[in-house]
Design a protein around this motif. Structure first.
Motif, PDB file in Angstrom:
ATOM      1  N   THR A  40      50.105  35.362-124.095  1.00 42.04           N
ATOM      2  CA  THR A  40      50.029  36.333-122.988  1.00 42.04           C
ATOM      3  C   THR A  40      49.491  35.713-121.697  1.00 42.04           C
ATOM      4  O   THR A  40      49.718  36.234-120.616  1.00 42.04           O
ATOM      5  N   HIS A  41      48.740  34.626-121.806  1.00 48.94           N
ATOM      6  CA  HIS A  41      48.148  33.952-120.637  1.00 48.94           C
ATOM      7  C   HIS A  41      48.392  32.459-120.832  1.00 48.94           C
ATOM      8  O   HIS A  41      47.543  31.738-121.354  1.00 48.94           O
ATOM      9  N   ASP A 147      52.169  40.208-115.968  1.00 52.70           N
ATOM     10  CA  ASP A 147      50.894  40.474-116.627  1.00 52.70           C
ATOM     11  C   ASP A 147      51.084  40.455-118.155  1.00 52.70           C
ATOM     12  O   ASP A 147      51.807  41.291-118.702  1.00 52.70           O
ATOM     13  N   TYR A 149      49.013  41.135-120.509  1.00 58.83           N
ATOM     14  CA  TYR A 149      48.463  42.300-121.231  1.00 58.83           C
ATOM     15  C   TYR A 149      49.522  43.389-121.317  1.00 58.83           C
ATOM     16  O   TYR A 149      49.693  44.035-122.340  1.00 58.83           O
ATOM     17  N   GLU A 150      50.201  43.611-120.182  1.00 58.31           N
ATOM     18  CA  GLU A 150      51.223  44.667-120.150  1.00 58.31           C
ATOM     19  C   GLU A 150      52.425  44.285-121.004  1.00 58.31           C
ATOM     20  O   GLU A 150      53.003  45.118-121.693  1.00 58.31           O
ATOM     21  N   ILE A 167      45.904  35.485-127.092  1.00 61.40           N
ATOM     22  CA  ILE A 167      45.447  36.178-125.875  1.00 61.40           C
ATOM     23  C   ILE A 167      44.280  35.374-125.317  1.00 61.40           C
ATOM     24  O   ILE A 167      43.198  35.325-125.918  1.00 61.40           O
ATOM     25  N   PRO A 169      42.721  35.039-121.824  1.00 59.28           N
ATOM     26  CA  PRO A 169      42.560  35.351-120.396  1.00 59.28           C
ATOM     27  C   PRO A 169      41.530  34.452-119.730  1.00 59.28           C
ATOM     28  O   PRO A 169      40.748  33.783-120.413  1.00 59.28           O
ATOM     29  N   ASP A 181      38.210  41.805-118.675  1.00 54.52           N
ATOM     30  CA  ASP A 181      39.016  41.094-119.681  1.00 54.52           C
ATOM     31  C   ASP A 181      38.654  41.557-121.095  1.00 54.52           C
ATOM     32  O   ASP A 181      39.534  41.736-121.936  1.00 54.52           O
ATOM     33  N   ARG A 184      40.251  45.037-121.463  1.00 50.92           N
ATOM     34  CA  ARG A 184      41.724  45.012-121.559  1.00 50.92           C
ATOM     35  C   ARG A 184      42.162  44.410-122.888  1.00 50.92           C
ATOM     36  O   ARG A 184      43.107  44.873-123.518  1.00 50.92           O
ATOM     37  N   MET A 185      41.436  43.362-123.308  1.00 52.27           N
ATOM     38  CA  MET A 185      41.794  42.715-124.573  1.00 52.27           C
ATOM     39  C   MET A 185      41.685  43.708-125.733  1.00 52.27           C
ATOM     40  O   MET A 185      42.584  43.850-126.550  1.00 52.27           O
ATOM     41  N   VAL A 188      44.605  46.300-125.568  1.00 54.99           N
ATOM     42  CA  VAL A 188      45.959  45.858-125.933  1.00 54.99           C
ATOM     43  C   VAL A 188      46.029  45.416-127.400  1.00 54.99           C
ATOM     44  O   VAL A 188      47.059  45.582-128.045  1.00 54.99           O
TER      45      VAL A 188
END
Ligand SMILES: C[S@@+](CC[C@H](N)C(=O)[O-])C[C@H]1O[C@@H](n2cnc3c(N)ncnc32)[C@H](O)[C@@H]1O
Length: 305
Positions: A40-41, A147, A149-150, A167, A169, A181, A184-185, A188
């Motif tokens: 994701t990142h 993004d 996360y999205e 993941i 970030p 972060d 959000r982590m 998701v």
């Protein structure tokens, strides 16, 4: 968005993250069926250790450089645990000089097989461009400048029904950014695990504030175990610190929460983490706490040193 991973590539935190990632991919390779890696990142894919950022930042010298010089003398169990990661490092530095460092995308392209799939998200336009240059030519790879996360919600479950989500970030400086972060982590991961409980998930987090990490791990465990019914032994936290992580200053500790750890991962990490913690120690004489490590699974006795 100021974060540039090139200043940190190859530091102790990258070594631990990438050893775990390499072991997990290696294990997924053990079965014939194809699988998918979702990052994701993703960062820029690979890093030049002779480049401007690496020259200005000493972090990799206390991380991967120490490993590069000493790995051949490590005990057999440690070398076995490091083997997939070392394969990638050696592949990128074939003449014996450490000049290139793999990001997670390069680890994936080097370890994964012909029929596997790789999905990478990178939000920063310049980094996404470098990422395309580094691995975009590989036909297994699809890169999205968005993004992560999205994007994750749309990626799981993958059609192969086998695979790994990383993941990772930036957790930028500043408690508000870091808290964001963590939040959000958690959000998701809850959604993704609901849709795809069988995936392997690697969740990287810094240990800057010990209470924040404990709160995150606790909340994650309660969401996954109590709300989503995951078995406690399907959660494993693998952490390493090179100085007292409670002291202010540069990053001193980091680790991953692994969901659905592949068979054999815990045993490999029990061998590798104490050796790596000792190797990458950066504590000064006046510090009571030196480098250390821990492997923690809810409801089990932790291993630590
Ligand atoms: C820690 S680095 C990734 C390192 C990489 N996973 C590795 O192991 O080599 C974090 C990256 O995420 C990017 N980024 C920041 N916020 C993002 C977001 N919401 N979605 C996708 N990428 C993001 C940053 O530009 C940076 O390149």
């Amino acid at each position: 968005m100021n974060y540039r991973h090139a200043f940190h590539a190859g530091n102790f935190a990258d070594v631990v993250k990438h050893v775990v990632l390499s072991l997990c991919l290696d294990r997924l390779n053990a079965k014939d069926k194809p699988y998918r890696f979702i990052d994701t990142h993703a960062g820029v894919g690979a890093y030049d250790l002779t480049g401007d950022e690496a020259r200005r930042s000493p972090e990799w010298r206390d991380g991967v450089a120490r490993l590069w010089m000493t790995e051949h003398g490590a005990p057999d169990a440690v070398r076995a645990a490091l083997a997939p990661y070392m394969t990638v490092l050696r592949g990128m530095n074939p003449d014996g000089n450490l000049v290139a460092y793999p990001g997670s995308p390069a680890i994936a392209t080097r370890l994964m097989r012909e029929g596997d799939a790789i999905r990478l998200c990178e939000l920063h336009p310049e980094s996404a461009e470098k990422l395309r240059e580094a691995v975009g030519g590989d036909r297994r790879v699809k890169i999205e400048e968005r993004d992560g996360y999205e994007a994750l919600g749309a990626y799981v479950p993958p059609p192969e029904r086998r695979g790994l989500v990383l993941i990772d970030p930036p957790f930028e400086e500043g408690s508000a950014e870091r808290r964001l972060d963590f939040e959000r982590m958690l959000r998701v991961v809850r959604k993704a695990v609901k849709r795809w409980p069988g995936g392997v998930y690697l969740l990287w987090r810094p240990i800057k504030n010990i209470d924040a990490v404990a709160a995150f791990d606790g909340e994650l465990a309660s969401v996954l175990i109590e709300e989503l019914g995951m078995a406690p032994d399907k959660l494993l936290a693998a952490d390493l610190w090179v100085r007292d992580p409670g002291r202010p200053g540069p990053l001193a500790g980091a680790g991953l929460v692994v969901l659905n750890p592949p068979f054999g991962l815990t045993e490999h990490l029990k061998a590798a983490l104490p050796w790596l913690a000792n190797l990458m120690d950066q504590s000064s004489d006046d510090e009571e706490i030196e480098s250390g490590w821990r492997l923690v699974s809810p409801e089990a006795e932790p291993d630590a040193g």
